[in-house]
Design a protein around this motif. Structure first.
Motif, PDB file in Angstrom:
ATOM      1  N   THR A 290       3.396   8.319  -3.225  1.00 20.93           N
ATOM      2  CA  THR A 290       4.715   7.701  -3.318  1.00 20.93           C
ATOM      3  C   THR A 290       5.119   7.088  -1.983  1.00 20.93           C
ATOM      4  O   THR A 290       5.636   5.964  -1.936  1.00 20.93           O
ATOM      5  CB  THR A 290       5.758   8.730  -3.791  1.00 20.93           C
ATOM      6  OG1 THR A 290       5.371   9.188  -5.095  1.00 20.93           O
ATOM      7  CG2 THR A 290       7.149   8.136  -3.852  1.00 20.93           C
TER       8      THR A 290
ATOM      9  N   ILE B 204       5.067  -1.742  -1.273  1.00 19.67           N
ATOM     10  CA  ILE B 204       5.942  -2.646  -2.019  1.00 19.67           C
ATOM     11  C   ILE B 204       7.011  -3.238  -1.104  1.00 19.67           C
ATOM     12  O   ILE B 204       7.348  -4.421  -1.214  1.00 19.67           O
ATOM     13  CB  ILE B 204       6.553  -1.923  -3.237  1.00 19.67           C
ATOM     14  CG1 ILE B 204       5.439  -1.545  -4.222  1.00 19.67           C
ATOM     15  CG2 ILE B 204       7.607  -2.789  -3.921  1.00 19.67           C
ATOM     16  CD1 ILE B 204       5.875  -0.621  -5.349  1.00 19.67           C
ATOM     17  N   ARG B 205       7.541  -2.453  -0.181  1.00 23.62           N
ATOM     18  CA  ARG B 205       8.536  -2.967   0.762  1.00 23.62           C
ATOM     19  C   ARG B 205       7.964  -4.132   1.559  1.00 23.62           C
ATOM     20  O   ARG B 205       8.594  -5.191   1.687  1.00 23.62           O
ATOM     21  CB  ARG B 205       8.982  -1.858   1.728  1.00 23.62           C
ATOM     22  CG  ARG B 205       9.943  -2.366   2.805  1.00 23.62           C
ATOM     23  CD  ARG B 205      10.307  -1.295   3.803  1.00 23.62           C
ATOM     24  NE  ARG B 205       9.188  -0.713   4.527  1.00 23.62           N
ATOM     25  CZ  ARG B 205       8.551  -1.299   5.536  1.00 23.62           C
ATOM     26  NH1 ARG B 205       8.895  -2.512   5.948  1.00 23.62           N
ATOM     27  NH2 ARG B 205       7.558  -0.687   6.154  1.00 23.62           N
TER      28      ARG B 205
ATOM     29  N   ARG C 151       7.501  -7.222  -0.463  1.00 19.85           N
ATOM     30  CA  ARG C 151       8.784  -7.888  -0.719  1.00 19.85           C
ATOM     31  C   ARG C 151       9.355  -8.551   0.538  1.00 19.85           C
ATOM     32  O   ARG C 151      10.389  -9.191   0.498  1.00 19.85           O
ATOM     33  CB  ARG C 151       9.816  -6.892  -1.247  1.00 19.85           C
ATOM     34  CG  ARG C 151       9.469  -6.224  -2.557  1.00 19.85           C
ATOM     35  CD  ARG C 151       9.834  -7.127  -3.731  1.00 19.85           C
ATOM     36  NE  ARG C 151       9.832  -6.411  -4.990  1.00 19.85           N
ATOM     37  CZ  ARG C 151       8.806  -6.368  -5.839  1.00 19.85           C
ATOM     38  NH1 ARG C 151       7.688  -6.986  -5.537  1.00 19.85           N
ATOM     39  NH2 ARG C 151       8.888  -5.724  -6.968  1.00 19.85           N
TER      40      ARG C 151
ATOM     41  N   ALA D  59      13.528   2.642  -5.586  1.00 17.20           N
ATOM     42  CA  ALA D  59      12.925   1.799  -6.616  1.00 17.20           C
ATOM     43  C   ALA D  59      13.869   0.661  -7.001  1.00 17.20           C
ATOM     44  O   ALA D  59      13.445  -0.503  -7.091  1.00 17.20           O
ATOM     45  CB  ALA D  59      12.568   2.641  -7.840  1.00 17.20           C
TER      46      ALA D  59
ATOM     47  N   LEU E 239      14.013  -1.919  -4.361  1.00 13.75           N
ATOM     48  CA  LEU E 239      12.772  -2.708  -4.323  1.00 13.75           C
ATOM     49  C   LEU E 239      12.593  -3.579  -5.562  1.00 13.75           C
ATOM     50  O   LEU E 239      11.700  -4.417  -5.611  1.00 13.75           O
ATOM     51  CB  LEU E 239      11.558  -1.773  -4.182  1.00 13.75           C
ATOM     52  CG  LEU E 239      11.382  -1.087  -2.845  1.00 13.75           C
ATOM     53  CD1 LEU E 239      10.282  -0.037  -2.924  1.00 13.75           C
ATOM     54  CD2 LEU E 239      11.080  -2.100  -1.747  1.00 13.75           C
ATOM     55  N   GLY E 240      13.424  -3.324  -6.584  1.00 15.03           N
ATOM     56  CA  GLY E 240      13.318  -4.103  -7.824  1.00 15.03           C
ATOM     57  C   GLY E 240      12.166  -3.668  -8.705  1.00 15.03           C
ATOM     58  O   GLY E 240      11.586  -4.483  -9.417  1.00 15.03           O
ATOM     59  N   VAL E 241      11.812  -2.379  -8.643  1.00 16.01           N
ATOM     60  CA  VAL E 241      10.736  -1.849  -9.475  1.00 16.01           C
ATOM     61  C   VAL E 241      11.233  -0.602 -10.207  1.00 16.01           C
ATOM     62  O   VAL E 241      12.263  -0.036  -9.858  1.00 16.01           O
ATOM     63  CB  VAL E 241       9.475  -1.493  -8.642  1.00 16.01           C
ATOM     64  CG1 VAL E 241       8.913  -2.728  -7.955  1.00 16.01           C
ATOM     65  CG2 VAL E 241       9.751  -0.392  -7.645  1.00 16.01           C
ATOM     66  N   SER E 242      10.479  -0.171 -11.184  1.00 24.15           N
ATOM     67  CA  SER E 242      10.760   1.075 -11.879  1.00 24.15           C
ATOM     68  C   SER E 242      10.384   2.246 -10.981  1.00 24.15           C
ATOM     69  O   SER E 242       9.406   2.147 -10.226  1.00 24.15           O
ATOM     70  CB  SER E 242       9.924   1.130 -13.162  1.00 24.15           C
ATOM     71  OG  SER E 242       9.843   2.441 -13.654  1.00 24.15           O
TER      72      SER E 242
ATOM     73  N   ALA F 231       6.790   3.045 -10.918  1.00 23.64           N
ATOM     74  CA  ALA F 231       5.879   2.207 -10.124  1.00 23.64           C
ATOM     75  C   ALA F 231       5.555   2.853  -8.783  1.00 23.64           C
ATOM     76  O   ALA F 231       4.562   2.484  -8.143  1.00 23.64           O
ATOM     77  CB  ALA F 231       6.485   0.825  -9.905  1.00 23.64           C
ATOM     78  N   LEU F 232       6.376   3.808  -8.357  1.00 28.49           N
ATOM     79  CA  LEU F 232       6.151   4.469  -7.075  1.00 28.49           C
ATOM     80  C   LEU F 232       5.372   5.776  -7.216  1.00 28.49           C
ATOM     81  O   LEU F 232       4.987   6.374  -6.217  1.00 28.49           O
ATOM     82  CB  LEU F 232       7.492   4.752  -6.394  1.00 28.49           C
ATOM     83  CG  LEU F 232       8.369   3.524  -6.138  1.00 28.49           C
ATOM     84  CD1 LEU F 232       9.717   3.946  -5.571  1.00 28.49           C
ATOM     85  CD2 LEU F 232       7.673   2.544  -5.217  1.00 28.49           C
TER      86      LEU F 232
END
Length: 98
Positions: A15, A22-23, A26, A68, A71-74, A77-78
Motif C-alpha cells: 500500500t 500513483i502520486r 499523477r 485514494a 488520488l482519484g482512485v478506489s 487500487a492501493l
C-alpha cells in the motif's frame, strides 16, 4: 515510556508503494496530496504522508480512503490483489503455522 517500532506487514508495504507510485504518476508532491486529503476532511501533514509512503507509519482505513479519493482512485487500487481465495488461505496458513 518507550515506544514500540511500527510493524508493517506485506500489505502495508504494498500500500505504501502504491500510494507513492500513483502520486508520482499523477504529478503530485507529497505536500499537494496532503493538502488534498486535508481538504477532503482528513487532516494530514506532508510529514505524515512521507512516513506512510516509507512504511514508517501505519495507514489506517480512514487515511486509506482519503488518500485514494485525493488520488482519484478506489481504495482497492492501493491494496494488494490476491489472485485466488486458495492463495489467500495458503498465505494465512503460512503466517499462522510459521
Amino acid at each position: 515510556m518507550a515506544t514500540r517500532p511500527v510493524e508493517i506487514g506485506p500489505a502495508g508495504f504494498h500500500t505504501a508503494r502504491a500510494i507513492e507510485r500513483i502520486r508520482i504518476a499523477r504529478g503530485l508532491t507529497q505536500h499537494q496530496l496532503a493538502v488534498r486529503c486535508t481538504a477532503l476532511g482528513r487532516p494530514m501533514s506532508n510529514t505524515a504522508l512521507s512516513r506512510t509512503e516509507r512504511a514508517h507509519r501505519r495507514c489506517d482505513v480512514d487515511d486509506l480512503v482519503a488518500i485514494a479519493a485525493a488520488l482519484g482512485v478506489s481504495p482497492a487500487a492501493l491494496l494488494p490483489l490476491e489472485t485466488s481465495p486458495i492463495q489467500t488461505w495458503e498465505r494465512i496458513q503460512g503466517v499462522l503455522l510459521g
